[in-house]
Design an enzyme around this catalytic site. Structure first.
Site, PDB file in Angstrom:
ATOM      1  N   TRP A 192      41.057  51.139  44.152  1.00 50.89           N
ATOM      2  CA  TRP A 192      41.249  51.331  45.597  1.00 50.89           C
ATOM      3  C   TRP A 192      42.583  50.728  46.023  1.00 50.89           C
ATOM      4  O   TRP A 192      43.100  51.021  47.091  1.00 50.89           O
ATOM      5  CB  TRP A 192      40.070  50.729  46.385  1.00 50.89           C
ATOM      6  CG  TRP A 192      40.186  49.287  46.699  1.00 50.89           C
ATOM      7  CD1 TRP A 192      39.875  48.239  45.890  1.00 50.89           C
ATOM      8  CD2 TRP A 192      40.694  48.705  47.927  1.00 50.89           C
ATOM      9  NE1 TRP A 192      40.163  47.049  46.521  1.00 50.89           N
ATOM     10  CE2 TRP A 192      40.645  47.311  47.770  1.00 50.89           C
ATOM     11  CE3 TRP A 192      41.176  49.223  49.129  1.00 50.89           C
ATOM     12  CZ2 TRP A 192      41.075  46.426  48.764  1.00 50.89           C
ATOM     13  CZ3 TRP A 192      41.602  48.345  50.112  1.00 50.89           C
ATOM     14  CH2 TRP A 192      41.536  46.965  49.919  1.00 50.89           C
ATOM     15  N   HIS A 238      47.531  37.611  45.851  1.00 50.05           N
ATOM     16  CA  HIS A 238      46.960  38.725  45.067  1.00 50.05           C
ATOM     17  C   HIS A 238      47.833  39.034  43.859  1.00 50.05           C
ATOM     18  O   HIS A 238      47.501  39.884  43.054  1.00 50.05           O
ATOM     19  CB  HIS A 238      46.884  39.985  45.946  1.00 50.05           C
ATOM     20  CG  HIS A 238      45.976  39.839  47.134  1.00 50.05           C
ATOM     21  ND1 HIS A 238      44.614  40.028  47.068  1.00 50.05           N
ATOM     22  CD2 HIS A 238      46.227  39.474  48.409  1.00 50.05           C
ATOM     23  CE1 HIS A 238      44.071  39.822  48.262  1.00 50.05           C
ATOM     24  NE2 HIS A 238      45.030  39.477  49.093  1.00 50.05           N
ATOM     25  N   ARG A 272      38.253  43.317  35.081  1.00 50.33           N
ATOM     26  CA  ARG A 272      37.759  44.271  36.097  1.00 50.33           C
ATOM     27  C   ARG A 272      37.928  45.704  35.636  1.00 50.33           C
ATOM     28  O   ARG A 272      38.754  45.989  34.735  1.00 50.33           O
ATOM     29  CB  ARG A 272      38.638  44.127  37.353  1.00 50.33           C
ATOM     30  CG  ARG A 272      38.066  43.322  38.473  1.00 50.33           C
ATOM     31  CD  ARG A 272      39.123  43.195  39.559  1.00 50.33           C
ATOM     32  NE  ARG A 272      38.927  44.220  40.589  1.00 50.33           N
ATOM     33  CZ  ARG A 272      39.633  44.216  41.709  1.00 50.33           C
ATOM     34  NH1 ARG A 272      40.561  43.316  41.897  1.00 50.33           N
ATOM     35  NH2 ARG A 272      39.418  45.127  42.625  1.00 50.33           N
TER      36      ARG A 272
END
Lengths: 545, 372, 197, 57
Positions: free
Chosen positions: A156, A318, A465
């Site tokens: 995403w 991030h 992930r």
């Protein structure tokens, strides 16, 4: 001491009978589908937003269940990796842009006019248009799954160059749908700012507004500041893919890290956009059911305002593993720590509100309490992620997945559910069924924790992930997570049943559905709230906050 | 008094069980590099701070929920503001965090220390494998996933190191600082080995630097940690940390093997020699896209078996393999495979699955083609 | 609500809407302005190994004999360009302040003329600003005829004020095809190959 | 003006007294608060960059 308001006709009467005391001719409103297609009434549009968000929540949920089904056991059993990547990407996109944001916009459309004593939103037609953009945007996004080459499969966060040079042909449709959804959010934000700033009941100043309205005003400013940056990024992507520019393509002098800076400059304020309205809802519910005024109302107002500004300077956390210089790593670590404190500390305000209160456990309070406990757990893992050297071990693992799901699922989504339970009596005139909501609550809490708590351990143990298959040492954690995901997923069907029952029947609810401690303006309107309220703005005495 | 004992016993079992859990495979590994222990220390410090704050906050909360229940006739008091309490519970966490920032800064400075390294290794991420080059030593090889596809599809029982095993591990010396240079040939990847506490993004067109000094010999496994497409979960990393002398002998052997391979280019190779070697290379590198039987999955990955274009035009086939196709997933193998390996996989693909053209592609031909 | 009250409200709404629209246009422009700002910031601080793509003058400062720095040269061939790029030597040991000249050989292996560009990157990023290049093949796009082979120089000076803790500087050049540059001649060749691929 | 700066700093800390809030909202106009907020934000960023570059050494 609720402000006195002239009696208003109830929902059924007002939609058919001519308006009392108004000169302008009121043609009979259209019936059936046309009523919902052309409605400019903030209550109907709010309902449309909420129904759209619930459907999208289930669609995103199905994608998540496909992901969890594949990760149930080691080995590829159900889907090929290409499809798995599409599922993780679409799950993220649908949940963020189609479930959580529209749900908060729906609650805003319903409650802001009622809480500030306005007859409707400032720009009703724009309101209708910004809603009907959403189904268009997300039908387009979902249709990319059927296109040759498949739907978006780059996460995403759609990092370049995976999302530009190596992306499936459907990426241009993905960009178009995000543009449309972005425009819808921007128009919604304009509408909300114009309403809050100009259409408050006389006598109600900025400082008398309930906290839900205040947090939404700040969120709307964040939306105005950040959605154009997202639009800019996806336009640059579009030019890279189709028009041969190279913003993010190293071959032509571009830089993939530039994409990450731009995306996360939008991304971090976006996560605050998804949590501030939740702060507003919980700050309305906890005082009502603790029968005690919110502790430190002023601190909450100021902290939320400060977050609006400080959330723009911390996006680098991030990107700790992307290869920033030491000064950059240190700056973002310190900035993230500094901003984490005033945000996290707001949890203490809610606990202090409960302290020496007189607490009862109706459904809205149950969800609000679950929000406080589990959002704090998410906040703690966020604090751990802020430590840059440790983030080298956490980054892009399931520890991060556990963090943001704890902040978003029991965070934003439990707050939306709490808001729904809290205002359902006002919307439908009936209390939600007590037994069914208990079941829904406890199954959701068990499901959420069984799904996301083991992810902390699989992440720490080294599971990256977005992988469709994993090594054997992560098998038990993923088994538990998948089990929990199915429990949480199917227990949301109870919520659908509860809504249907509540709309049709159930215990009648008076105007002040939750006792005399709910002092905001919306409780002065009868339940169910008639289609047209506050035609004549209410006189507003300033209750001491 | 009794309830206190119960609470104490409960607390102890909780802490005890968490210790056991944290030990085996539930927590971040302590690691074997000079810095992984420090990072583990930071992780556990902030973890226990959060646990303590959590216990206090949830304790007060559940106490209030239990004691001030409306049903027990609790009367709500009227205090709703106390700035001093608020200042205290804001300053205390701020001080805790500033306290955490100091050791974190120290560790980060150590991570960024570019001091002299004895060994430089260039790590290049490719779509779905890692290539290692020992700079200045002329030794370079590709490290592919070694778990057979049958295990992944569940036809066979899964091995102990399922998905974490490679055909050519990265061999590193112990107690020597190794400097890594990361880059990528196509999309972004991230090289991560939990035991070494090293994670760095590999960005196409740019180079990132990091380092490690391993203290204990052993085998340490990791995976790609940045979404990079279809086989993101199938490009593991295996590091063999060996004693320094053992590493030096290994390096010398590899150097000599590489030189000997380079020598072997100009001799005439037999068809079956090339076919057998070519099959090995095909299954470890090309099968993930063109599928083991060469049927590919069009349109993304073209079929090779019975591919008229390939069979008829050898020059076109060689060019595709050496230079790749820009803008598609087909990378250039120009400097990832040496001439012998290129000749083997070309001969194999021209004669397997019924493509039997009977042609043998000689390494000398490829070498000359590369030197043009 | 009396007439002028609703007019005041409409005026207020219109004013707010126009202000927000202005803010929106500003933020959209800001997003695009971030691109050149990012480039400038990278060049200023040398982060992300972005080296100047314009020639810099040599500063005649006396050489710092006290320390030696290894400068490594690494060449990588991007996908889809049938060229080969080799550095004349793998590494060079210099004193900070010294200038050096290294030759890189480019050879076009394909049967067609094509354009390529070498994208530079320096590591550690804190050393980027201290590598002053006077002439480099990476400054502009190179054109090679079929089978052509040329040698291009890289002349650079390692600044004297290179931070003391830096012992090794690595210059990496990644060769990429330049799609944009199609002469007419080139276009037909390209499309012919296009159908075959 | 000093009143506004004090309030903005209190906001960054996340703590504020009720009557100070009433006074701020009473006479302070929002634009001043936003402007000072952004300026103080920039000052805070400058401060952190300074500390980071010192720490980076």
């Amino acid at each position: 001491m609720a402000p006195k308001v002239p009696p208003q006709p109830t929902l059924e009467q007002s939609s058919t009978a001519a308006e009392a005391g108004h000169g302008h001719a009121h043609h009979a409103p259209p019936k059936g589908i046309l009523r919902w297609l052309l409605t400019t009434n903030h209550k109907e549009i709010g309902t449309l937003y909420l129904i759209f968000s619930l459907t999208m929540f289930f669609i995103g949920g199905i994608f998540a269940l496909v992901v969890r089904l594949e990760l149930f056991q080691p080995g590829l059993q159900f889907v090929r990796p290409e499809f798995f990547n599409q599922m993780t990407t679409m799950h993220g996109l649908i949940m963020v842009f189609a479930a959580v944001m529209p749900a908060f916009t729906g609650l805003a459309n319903w409650m802001i006019p009622l809480q500030i004593g306005a007859p409707d939103m400032a720009l009703p037609r724009l309101n209708n248009f910004s809603f009907w953009l959403l189904p268009v945007a997300f039908c387009l996004l979902l249709s990319t799954l059927l296109m040759p080459g498949g739907g978006p499969n780059f996460g995403w966060t759609f990092y370049a160059p995976l999302s530009t040079t190596y992306a499936p042909p459907s990426t241009t449709f993905f960009i178009l749908s995000l543009h449309i959804a972005g425009i819808s959010s921007i128009l919604g934000a304009i509408n909300i700012i114009a309403t809050i700033l100009n259409m408050r009941a006389p006598g109600m100043r900025l400082m008398d507004m309930p906290l839900f309205v205040w947090t939404w005003l700040i969120t709307a400013f964040l939306l105005i500041a950040v959605m154009p940056v997202l639009a800019g990024v996806i336009t640059m992507m579009l030019m890279d893919i189709n028009f041969g520019t190279s913003f993010f393509n190293a071959a032509g002098g571009g830089d993939p890290v530039l994409f990450q800076h731009l995306f996360w400059f939008f991304g971090h304020p976006e996560v605050y956009i998804m949590i501030l309205p939740a702060f507003g809802i919980v700050s309305a519910i906890i005082p009502t059911f603790s029968r005690k005024r919110l502790f430190g109302y002023a601190s909450m107002v100021y902290a939320v305002a400060a977050i609006a500004i400080l959330s723009f300077v911390v996006w680098g956390h991030h990107m700790f593993a992307v290869g920033m210089p030491l000064v950059g790593q240190l700056f973002f670590m310190y900035a993230t720590m500094l901003i984490a404190v005033p945000t996290g500390v707001k949890v203490f305000n809610w606990v202090a509100t409960m302290f020496r209160g007189s607490i009862s456990f109706e459904p809205p309070m149950l969800f609000a309490l679950a929000f406080v406990v589990q959002f704090t757990i998410g906040g703690f893992s966020g604090l751990m992620l802020a430590i840059a050297p440790a983030d080298f071990q956490y980054h892009d693992t399931y520890f991060v997945v556990a963090h943001f799901h704890y902040v978003l699922v029991p965070g934003a989504i439990f707050a939306i559910l709490a808001g729904a339970y809290y205002w359902l009596p006002k919307w439908t005139g009936h209390y939600p069924n007590e037994r069914l909501s208990q079941w829904h609550f406890w199954l959701s809490v068990i499901g959420v924790n069984l799904t996301f708590f083991p992810m902390h351990f699989s992440g720490l143990a080294g599971m990256p992930r977005r992988i469709p298959d994993y090594a054997l040492q992560f098998a038990d954690f993923n088994l538990a997570s998948s089990l929990g995901a199915f429990i949480f997923g199917f227990s949301q069907l109870l919520f659908v049943a509860l809504i249907v029952l509540c709309v049709r029947g159930g215990k009648k609810a008076p105007a002040q559905a939750w006792g005399d401690y709910a002092t905001d303006l919306e409780w002065s309107v009868p339940s169910p709230a008639p289609l047209h309220t506050f035609e004549t703005p209410p006189t507003f005495e300033r209750p001491a906050h | 008094m009794r309830t206190l004992l119960v609470w104490l016993a409960g607390g102890l079992t909780l802490v005890g069980s968490s210790q056991v859990a944290l030990a085996n495979g539930w927590n971040m590994p302590v690691g074997v590099s000079t810095l992984s222990g420090e990072i583990y220390g930071l992780h556990m410090t902030i973890f226990w701070i959060c646990v303590v704050i959590g216990v206090v906050v949830f304790g007060v909360m559940f106490y209030s929920l239990f004691k001030f229940r409306h049903s027990r006739g609790a009367k709500a008091s009227n205090f709703h503001e106390n700035t001093t309490v608020e200042v205290i519970w804001t300053i205390v966490p701020l001080l805790i965090l500033v306290g955490m920032a100091v050791p974190a800064t120290a560790t980060l400075q150590k991570i960024y220390d570019p001091s002299e390294a004895e060994l430089d290794v260039m790590v290049t991420g490719q779509q779905w494998r890692w290539r290692y080059e020992y700079l200045g030593e002329d030794v370079s090889f590709i490290s592919n996933l070694a778990t057979p596809r049958a295990q992944i599809n569940g036809e066979e029982a899964r091995g102990e190191h399922y998905l974490l095993e490679v055909d050519e591990p990265l061999v590193l010396p112990v107690n020597r600082k190794v400097r890594f240079l990361f880059t990528s040939d196509d999309v972004m990847h991230a090289w991560w080995v939990p035991q070494l506490a090293v994670k760095q993004d590999a960005i196409p067109g740019f180079v990132n630097e990091n380092w490690v000094e391993i203290q204990e010999p052993g085998i340490y496994r990791g995976q790609c940690a940045e979404l990079c497409g279809v086989d993101h979960g199938f490009m593991p990393i295996v590091v063999h940390a060996v004693e320094e002398e053992e590493f030096d002998t290994w390096l010398a052997e590899r150097k000599e093997a590489a030189a000997e391979e380079a020598m072997g280019i100009d001799r005439e190779w037999e068809m079956d020699e090339l076919m057998e070697r070519g099959e090995g290379i095909y299954s470890s590198i090309c099968a993930s896209c063109h599928q083991p039987e060469g049927q590919g999955s069009p349109p993304a990955f073209p079929a090779l078996a019975g591919n008229e274009q390939l069979i008829s035009d050898k020059d076109w086939h060689v060019n595709k393999v050496i230079n790749g196709v820009s803008g598609s997933a087909m990378p250039s193998f120009r400097n990832t495979l040496n001439p012998v390996e290129l000749a083997s996989v070309l001969t194999y693909t021209r004669n397997a699955w019924g493509n039997d053209t009977g042609e043998v592609v000689q390494p000398a031909e490829i070498a000359e083609r590369l030197e043009e | 609500m009396s007439r002028n009250e609703s007019e005041v409200r409409e005026a207020g709404v219109r004013r707010t809407v126009w202000r927000t629209v202005a803010a929106l246009v500003g933020m959209f422009a800001f997003a695009f302005a971030l691109v050149p700002m990012y480039d400038a910031f990278c060049r200023l601080t040398g982060i992300n190994g972005k080296v100047d793509t314009t020639a810099q003058a040599i500063v005649n400062e006396e050489v710092d004999e006290s320390r030696m720095v290894t400068v490594q040269f690494i060449t990588r061939n991007g996908t889809g360009l049938p060229w080969r790029m080799e550095a004349e030597t793998r590494q060079v040991r210099l004193h900070p302040g010294q200038t050096s000249e290294i030759y890189f050989t480019f050879s076009n292996q394909s049967g067609a003329e094509s354009w390529g560009r070498a994208v530079p990157s320096v590591s550690p990023s804190k050393a980027t600003r201290h590598v002053r290049k006077t002439s480099c093949f990476c400054f502009e796009e190179q054109q090679l005829q079929a089978g052509e082979r040329i040698e291009l120089p890289l002349v650079f000076q390692l600044a004297r004020d290179l931070p003391p803790e830096v012992h090794t500087v690595t210059l990496v050049y990644t060769l990429y095809p330049v799609e944009g540059r199609h002469q007419p001649l080139q276009a037909e060749v390209q499309t012919k190959q296009g159908e075959e691929a | 003006m000093w009143e506004v700066v004090k309030s903005v700093l209190a906001a960054f800390l996340g703590v504020q007294r009720e009557q100070q809030r009433l006074k701020d909202f009473e006479k302070g106009n929002p634009v001043a608060f936003i402007a000072v907020g952004i300026v103080m934000g920039a000052v805070l960023v400058g401060l952190i960059v300074l500390v980071a570059s010192l720490a980076a050494g």
